[in-house]
Design an enzyme around this catalytic site. Structure first.
Site, short mmCIF file in Angstrom:
data_model
loop_
_atom_site.label_atom_id
_atom_site.label_comp_id
_atom_site.label_asym_id
_atom_site.label_seq_id
_atom_site.Cartn_x
_atom_site.Cartn_y
_atom_site.Cartn_z
N THR A 148 55.34 -42.91 115.52
CA THR A 148 54.77 -43.67 115.30
C THR A 148 55.85 -45.24 114.81
OG1 THR A 148 53.24 -45.32 114.29
CG2 THR A 148 54.23 -43.73 113.00
N THR B 91 50.86 -42.59 118.08
CA THR B 91 50.21 -44.24 118.35
C THR B 91 51.09 -44.92 118.39
OG1 THR B 91 49.58 -43.72 115.88
CG2 THR B 91 47.87 -43.02 117.54
N GLY B 92 50.39 -46.22 117.92
CA GLY B 92 50.73 -47.43 117.68
C GLY B 92 50.64 -47.88 116.61
N ASP B 93 50.07 -46.75 115.68
CA ASP B 93 49.99 -48.07 114.04
C ASP B 93 50.17 -46.32 113.61
OD1 ASP B 93 49.78 -48.71 111.42
OD2 ASP B 93 48.80 -51.14 112.56
N ASP B 94 49.90 -46.85 111.81
CA ASP B 94 49.76 -45.64 111.49
C ASP B 94 49.33 -44.38 111.31
OD1 ASP B 94 51.06 -47.52 109.88
OD2 ASP B 94 49.61 -47.59 108.40
#
Ligand code: NAG
Ligand code: NAG
Ligand code: NAG
Ligand code: NAG
Ligand code: NAG
Length: 449
Positions: free
Chosen positions: A284, A250-253
Site C-alpha cells: 500500500t 489497496t490504496g490505503d492502510d
C-alpha cells in the site's frame, strides 16, 4: 476477560487439531474458537429467487427476497444462501442473522454504480458525521446491523464494489456524502468472513464497528494503489477481532484499528480491544499495520505478528492527534518483514484531520506501552519517526531486535524522535537518545522484553 479469551483459543485449537488437517498452516495458532462453527442444514440458492448471473440483470430483488426468506422462515441452525458461478449485479443489500452467504468458485457479487439511488444511513455516533462529508453516509454495499452468527465464505468467489465511479467523485470533489464501505457490520457479533476476494471497494473494504467476536481469515483484498481511502480491514470500536492468513493490496492502510473521532468518539467511549492480526501480507502507499488515527474511544491489547509489508509507504504506523483524547496502550507488533518501504516505523501524535472545529484541543491521547520487536527491513528509506506530544509524551515505547537496512548505496536510514520515552535493545540503525535508556529503566518495556 483476558484469561477467558486465552483459554478459549487454547481449548479450541487443541480440540480442533484432532479433526482439522492443517495443510499449509502447519500447527500454527489460528483464530479458531472466537466464532463458533456454524453448520447450516437449510440451503437455498439465489437462482431460486430469480437470481441471474449474466452480469447485466439486476439481482437486488433476488437478494432481498432470499434474505427475507432466511429472516422470516427461521430454520434451526440458520440458512446458507448459495451464489453459484456467474456475475450477479445488485444494489446494496442487508444481511440477516444466522445466515451464510456462500460464493461458489467463479461467483461474483457486483455492485451497481447507481450512486444517485444508493441508500443513505445515519452517521456513526462515534464519528458524529460521515468520515469524509458532513451528515449521513452511504450504506455499505453488503451491510449488517444488529446481527449475530453471520458467515460470508465460499470458494474464493468475489465481492466487487466497482469503486472507480466513487473514487472519481472523490477526486473531482463531487461527493455529497461519505462513500460506502464494501462490507460493514454495525453492532453485531459472531461474524466470520473467509475465503472471499474483495475487489475495488468504493471506500474502506471491511469495517466491523461496535462488534465483538469477528474472524476474518483467508481473504484477498484488492484495489489499485491510487484508489483513495480503500483501507483493507478497519476494526473500529470492536473487541475480540481476529484477522489472519490474508493478502491485501489497496490504496490505503492494510489493517487500521480505530475507535471513533474526536469529541464524538470520546463521548461514545467504546474502545477497540483484543485485536489479533497475524500472517497478513500486502502492499500500500500508506501503512501496513496501523493503529489510528481515529482512536478516541481507546485502542488496547493489540497483537500483530508475522506481517510482510512490501513496496509501501510505512511498515508500522501508530497515529493519533490532539483533540482525539482516548488512549493507545498495550500494542505489540512482532515478526515483521518489510521490503522497499519509505518509512519503517512511524509513531505520530500529529496525524489526521478533525470532524469539525468543536474538538477539544486539550483532549490529548495517552499513548503507553507500545512494543515493536523482531522487525527486519531491507530497502527502507527512513528507519522511522517517533513523535509524541509535548504535553502528553508517549511512554513505554519499546524497540527490540529491530534491523532496518537502507537501499544499497544510499545513506543509512535514521530515526527522528521527540516527546517519547522508552527503551531500545538491539536496534539498528542506532536508536535515538529518547529510547536509548537501558531496559531496567524502561518501565513497562523491561517486563515485556
Ligand atoms: C438496511 O439496513 C439499514 C441500516 O440498519 C436500514 O437503515 C435500512 O432501512 C435497511 N434497508 C432495508 C431495505 O431493509
Ligand atoms: C483461495 O484463496 C487463497 C488465499 O488467497 C489461496 O491460497 C487459494 O489458493 C485459493 N483457492 C482456490 C480454490 O482458488
Ligand atoms: C484457506 O484457503 C485454502 C484454499 O482455498 C484452503 O485450502 C484452506 O483450508 C483455507 N484455510 C482456512 C483456514 O480456511
Ligand atoms: C496486552 O495485550 C495482549 C494481546 O492482546 C494480551 O494477551 C495481554 O494480556 C495484554 N496485557 C495486559 C496487561 O492487559
Ligand atoms: C530478530 O528478528 C528476526 C526477524 O523477525 C527474527 O528472525 C529473529 O529470530 C529475531 N531474533 C531474536 C533473538 O529473537
Amino acid at each position: 476477560m483476558l484469561r477467558a479469551l486465552g483459554s478459549v483459543l487454547l481449548c479450541c485449537f487443541l480440540l480442533e487439531a484432532s479433526f482439522w488437517i492443517p495443510i499449509s498452516y502447519g500447527d500454527a495458532i489460528t483464530c479458531s474458537g472466537i466464532v463458533p462453527m456454524s453448520y447450516r442444514n437449510d440451503r437455498i440458492s439465489i437462482t431460486e429467487f430469480g437470481g441471474v448471473g449474466d452480469g447485466k440483470t439486476l439481482n437486488t430483488k433476488a437478494f432481498q427476497k432470499a434474505i427475507y426468506r432466511i429472516q422470516h422462515l427461521r430454520r434451526g441452525g440458520g440458512t446458507l444462501l448459495y451464489v453459484p458461478s456467474g456475475v450477479y449485479l445488485t444494489d446494496s443489500f442487508n444481511l440477516t442473522s444466522h445466515m451464510t452467504l456462500f460464493l461458489a468458485q467463479g461467483a461474483v457479487i457486483k455492485a451497481t454504480q447507481d450512486t444517485l439511488n444508493w441508500p443513505l444511513i445515519a452517521p456513526l455516533p462515534s464519528y458524529g458525521r460521515g468520515r469524509e462529508r458532513p451528515g449521513g453516509r452511504y450504506m455499505s454495499f453488503i451491510h449488517g446491523d444488529g446481527l449475530e452468527d453471520v458467515v460470508i465464505t465460499g470458494e474464493n468467489g468475489t465481492i466487487d464494489g466497482q469503486g472507480d465511479i466513487w473514487w472519481n467523485m472523490w477526486r473531482q470533489r463531487t461527493l455529497e456524502f461519505t462513500r460506502p464501505s464494501l462490507v460493514e457490520f454495525v453492532d453485531s457479533r459472531g461474524i466470520l468472513i473467509s475465503n472471499v476476494i474483495f475487489r475495488n471497494s468504493p471506500f474502506w473494504n471491511i469495517h466491523p464497528v461496535y462488534c465483538s467476536n469477528v474472524v476474518i481469515r483467508n481473504v484477498t483484498i484488492l484495489a489499485p494503489p491510487d484508489s483513495p481511502n480503500t483501507d483493507g480491514i478497519d476494526p473500529d470500536s470492536s473487541s475480540n477481532v481476529c484477522i489472519e492468513d490474508s493478502f491485501i493490496s489497496t490504496g490505503d492502510d492494510l489493517v487500521a484499528v480505530k475507535s471513533g473521532w474526536d469529541e464524538y468518539g470520546i463521548a461514545y467511549g467504546r474502545p477497540s480491544s483484543y485485536i489479533t492480526i497475524r500472517r497478513v501480507t500486502g502492499t500500500t502507499p500508506f501503512a501496513g499495520i496501523a493503529v489510528g488515527s481515529e482512536t478516541s474511544g481507546g485502542v488496547e491489547n493489540v497483537l500483530a505478528e508475522n506481517i510482510v509489508v512490501y513496496n509501501s509507504g510505512v511498515g508500522v504506523s501508530i497515529k493519533t492527534n490532539i483533540g482525539r483524547g482516548g488512549f493507545i496502550k498495550n500494542i505489540t507488533v512482532s515478526e515483521v518483514f518489510m521490503e522497499n518501504v519509505r518509512t519503517g516505523i512511524k509513531v505520530s501524535g500529529a496525524t489526521g484531520d478533525h470532524p469539525d472545529n468543536n474538538f477539544n484541543p486539550n483532549a490529548l491521547p495517552n499513548v503507553n506501552n507500545v512494543i515493536l520487536k523482531n522487525i527486519w527491513g531491507v530497502k527502507v528509506q527512513r528507519a522511522g519517526s517517533m513523535q509524541g506530544l509535548k504535553d502528553s509524551p508517549f511512554t513505554g515505547i519499546c524497540l527490540s531486535n529491530v534491523s532496518l537496512q537502507g537501499t544499497a548505496g544510499l545513506r543509512p536510514p535514521t530515526w527522528k524522535c521527540s516527546d517519547v520515552n522508552g527503551a531500545a535493545i538491539e536496534v539498528s540503525p542506532l536508536p535515538c537518545a529518547e529510547l536509548a535508556s537501558p531496559p531496567q529503566q524502561g518501565g513497562s518495556c523491561a517486563i515485556h522484553l
